[in-house]
Design an enzyme around this catalytic site. Structure first.
Site, PDB file in Angstrom:
ATOM      1  N   GLU A  48       0.980  -0.906   0.090  1.00 45.64           N
ATOM      2  CA  GLU A  48      -0.071  -0.133  -0.433  1.00 45.64           C
ATOM      3  C   GLU A  48       0.398   1.068  -0.198  1.00 45.64           C
ATOM      4  OE1 GLU A  48      -3.659  -1.951   2.623  1.00 45.64           O
ATOM      5  OE2 GLU A  48      -2.517  -0.260   3.436  1.00 45.64           O
TER       6      GLU A  48
ATOM      7  N   GLU B 118      -1.092  -9.810  -6.948  1.00 43.91           N
ATOM      8  CA  GLU B 118      -0.916 -11.012  -8.283  1.00 43.91           C
ATOM      9  C   GLU B 118      -0.047 -10.092  -9.310  1.00 43.91           C
ATOM     10  OE1 GLU B 118      -5.085 -10.890  -6.570  1.00 43.91           O
ATOM     11  OE2 GLU B 118      -3.774  -9.456  -6.412  1.00 43.91           O
TER      12      GLU B 118
ATOM     13  N   CYS C 229      -8.730  -8.267  -8.077  1.00 47.11           N
ATOM     14  CA  CYS C 229      -9.288  -7.727  -8.783  1.00 47.11           C
ATOM     15  C   CYS C 229      -9.211  -7.335 -10.007  1.00 47.11           C
ATOM     16  CB  CYS C 229      -8.901  -6.271  -8.105  1.00 47.11           C
ATOM     17  SG  CYS C 229      -7.234  -5.729  -9.157  1.00 47.11           S
TER      18      CYS C 229
ATOM     19  N   CYS D 248      -5.836  -6.989 -11.796  1.00 48.08           N
ATOM     20  CA  CYS D 248      -5.726  -7.920 -11.937  1.00 48.08           C
ATOM     21  C   CYS D 248      -5.395  -8.798 -13.100  1.00 48.08           C
ATOM     22  CB  CYS D 248      -5.199  -8.608 -10.476  1.00 48.08           C
ATOM     23  SG  CYS D 248      -4.156  -7.202  -9.364  1.00 48.08           S
TER      24      CYS D 248
END
Length: 130
Positions: free
Chosen positions: A41, A52, A83, A86
């Site tokens: 993050e 990923e 997501c 990804c």
């Protein structure tokens, strides 16, 4: 080391001071090599990196471009799918029938394929001009 063990170990290194939601990913290439990634993050949220994407970047940095299988793990009540971004990244490097295992830290697993994760994926054929 199994993909499960590799993803679990990578997850422990996740940098998640904001969400506290650690994710680990491990993929196996056509050569048999394993590459891992964890989410990282950033205080500017859109600038983070998914697990990923990290595993795929490690694979490409090692000179490979073919995902045979991928395993993703998170501490959640149910397995968490990648997501959308990804999913597209995985589809770039894996065949549609490639195995994708989504897991929780308490042992739940869902096994699917790239095609099931991303039906109608955008691919290089869409860019061909007639």
């Amino acid at each position: 080391m199994s993909l499960s063990d590799a993803a679990r170990a990578a997850r422990e290194n996740a940098y998640v001071p904001y969400s506290k939601f650690k994710v680990g990913a491990a993929l196996r290439t056509s050569s048999g090599a394993t590459h891992v990634g964890c989410n990282v993050e950033n205080v500017a949220y859109p600038e983070g990196t998914c697990a990923e994407a990290g595993a795929i970047a490690a694979m490409v940095a090692a000179g490979e471009t073919k995902i045979e299988e991928i395993y993703v793990i998170a501490d959640s009540p149910e397995p968490v799918p990648p997501c959308g971004g990804c999913r597209q990244k995985i589809a770039e490097f894996a065949k549609r029938e490639a195995k994708v295992t989504l897991a929780t830290t308490d042992g739940k697993e869902t096994v699917t394929t790239v095609a099931d994760l991303l039906p109608g994926a955008f691919n290089p054929d869409h860019m061909e001009r007639t």
